[in-house]
Design a protein around this motif. Sequence first.
Motif, short mmCIF file in Angstrom:
data_model
loop_
_atom_site.label_atom_id
_atom_site.label_comp_id
_atom_site.label_asym_id
_atom_site.label_seq_id
_atom_site.Cartn_x
_atom_site.Cartn_y
_atom_site.Cartn_z
N PHE A 97 0.83 -1.21 0.00
CA PHE A 97 0.00 0.00 0.00
C PHE A 97 0.87 1.26 0.00
N LEU A 98 2.03 1.20 0.60
CA LEU A 98 2.96 2.33 0.49
C LEU A 98 3.38 2.52 -0.96
N ASP A 99 3.66 1.42 -1.66
CA ASP A 99 4.01 1.50 -3.08
C ASP A 99 2.87 2.10 -3.88
N LEU A 100 1.66 1.68 -3.57
CA LEU A 100 0.48 2.17 -4.30
C LEU A 100 0.35 3.67 -4.16
N ARG A 101 0.51 4.16 -2.96
CA ARG A 101 0.34 5.59 -2.72
C ARG A 101 1.50 6.40 -3.29
N PRO B 172 8.67 -9.54 4.11
CA PRO B 172 8.39 -8.77 5.34
C PRO B 172 9.66 -8.15 5.89
N VAL B 173 9.46 -7.09 6.68
CA VAL B 173 10.57 -6.40 7.33
C VAL B 173 10.21 -6.19 8.80
N ASP B 174 11.14 -5.72 9.57
CA ASP B 174 10.86 -5.35 10.95
C ASP B 174 9.82 -4.23 10.94
N PRO B 175 8.70 -4.39 11.64
CA PRO B 175 7.67 -3.34 11.64
C PRO B 175 8.20 -1.97 12.01
N GLN B 176 9.25 -1.92 12.83
CA GLN B 176 9.82 -0.63 13.21
C GLN B 176 10.43 0.10 12.02
N ALA B 177 10.81 -0.67 11.00
CA ALA B 177 11.40 -0.05 9.80
C ALA B 177 10.39 0.78 9.04
N GLY C 180 6.35 5.45 11.15
CA GLY C 180 6.39 6.83 10.71
C GLY C 180 6.23 7.01 9.22
N GLN C 181 6.25 5.92 8.44
CA GLN C 181 6.12 6.03 6.99
C GLN C 181 4.70 5.78 6.50
N LEU C 182 3.91 5.05 7.28
CA LEU C 182 2.66 4.49 6.75
C LEU C 182 1.61 5.55 6.45
N GLY C 183 1.33 6.43 7.37
CA GLY C 183 0.39 7.52 7.12
C GLY C 183 -0.92 7.06 6.51
#
Length: 329
Positions: free
Chosen positions: A247-251, A261-266, A269-272
């Motif tokens: 969804f980040l890619d989509l936006r 998957p990655v560490d959720p902490q990564a 602050g990016q998701l918005g």
Amino acid sequence: MSVPLSILDLVSIPEGSTAREGIAASMESARLADRLGYKRLWFAEHHNTPNLASSATSLLIAQAASVTEKIRVGSGGVMLPNHAPLMVAEQYGTIANMYGDRIDLGLGRAPGTDGMTAQALSRSSAEPQAFAQHIYDLQGWFGPDGTAHSTSILSSASLGTEVPIWVLGSTVNGASIAGQLGLPFSLASHFAPDQIDQAIQVYRESFSTEAPTARLEKPYVMAGINVMVADTDAEAQREFTTIQQMFLDLRAGRSRKIQPPVDPQALAGQLGGAAAMLDVSAVGSPATVKAQLDEFVERTDADELITVTYAFDPAVRNRSLELLAELWF
């Protein structure tokens, strides 16, 4: 509060994989869902994207029906403006003749792609009145004489199949159309959560049994929800970062395949806005997901849930399906 559970599959293509491998993994999941007791398996039409192989929806449905025995298989949905309604009748009537009374036809008005691709695909109008007329014609082609209500053209491939039609939507507009037509409504709350409560209310309040298209005695709502079940909350949250990245890619207008998957902490602050789009989700251990699903059913009073599970590793998705079935059925 237990309601039937179904599955929406967009046939994801992980980084390093091909469409062929994505389709094969999807069919393996179909076999598993059939054994586990899910009510229906739907495929969603999308175009011009590298991470999904669900463009030729009717072909996927036919293949899934061929490898399953009990589960209902259908479209969630066919984006009707991309197709000639007669061709849709012939395709889905043919599938119903091949695999019997377990085929669904979910219809949407959105193109399922970008504007340029939509123009290349366009075959019918997305206007509400035309959409309703096309549904009425499809019902005629699926009916006992195999002819549409607006034309004498015969569809012998669909005659007598009575394929049930659903209306898909993500807003009050789609909900109103479904209600006025007296048809079941599938709400895309898994990516469009803003109007959930209003859309369901509009659908139920506008529901009519008097419309010529009506096929139900009372409203029926199936609501979409993203699901990732793992043995622990932490493991599920990590696996859920795959769809968050999507969804980040989509936006961001970024075009790439499904990411590991990655560490959720990564992603902190990016998701918005991406996080907002994924607001309707149940992620965690079986106990956590059960509580979240119960809460969503209580909120919506949905008659059925359709779950969406993205995973980089198909084995992770299948494990989630197994755990979900264990906690729900």
